[in-house]
Design a protein around this motif. Structure first.
Motif: not given
Length: 144
Positions: A84-93, A95-101
């Motif tokens: 789950q930690a690797l999935l979270l790091r990959t998702a938060t990296a 650019p679209l997820v960062a913009h949505a956050r």
């Protein structure tokens, strides 16, 4: 000289070879239904009569199915994430997820990996750049 389904199934033959004094009619592995139909007594008699009319003499024959070709395992578009930690790091990296956050002042709490069927669908049908429009299938109104 064959008619109906017998003619259709006989047309599926991939090879006809002699094995001693027997004529072997080879059908593809997918033609199991055709082989079963041609193996029926009435179909065998019709095939034997057709062969005899072509060769001028009675010949024994047999219907043989080709051995199936083993299918290679379909490759997946990448190995599934390990934790789950690797999935979270990959998702938060991303650019679209960062913009949505930033836009929604949100946080990523959980990431679920794609199911095997979803991975295959993503790999088989990538979305083209122009396909992001209206997905209703109805033509757009030019006057609007």
């Amino acid at each position: 000289s064959l008619e109906g389904l017998a003619a259709d199934f006989a047309a599926m033959a991939t090879a006809v070879t002699w094995n001693g004094d027997t004529l072997e009619v080879k059908l593809p592995a997918e033609a199991a239904t055709g082989a079963a139909f041609l193996g029926r007594p009435d179909s065998q008699a019709a095939v034997a009569a057709a062969i005899e009319s072509r060769l001028g003499r009675a010949v024994r024959h047999t219907i043989v199915l080709a051995s199936p070709v083993p299918r290679a395992a379909t490759p997946t578009p990448g190995p599934p994430a390990q934790s789950q930690a690797l999935l979270l790091r990959t998702a938060t990296a991303h650019p679209l997820v960062a913009h949505a956050r930033m836009l929604f002042d949100a946080a990523v709490r959980k990431v679920e990996p794609l199911r095997a069927s979803e991975r295959q669908a993503v790999a088989a049908a990538p979305v083209a750049a122009g396909d992001a429009g209206d997905a209703s299938g109805e033509p757009e109104d030019a006057d609007a």
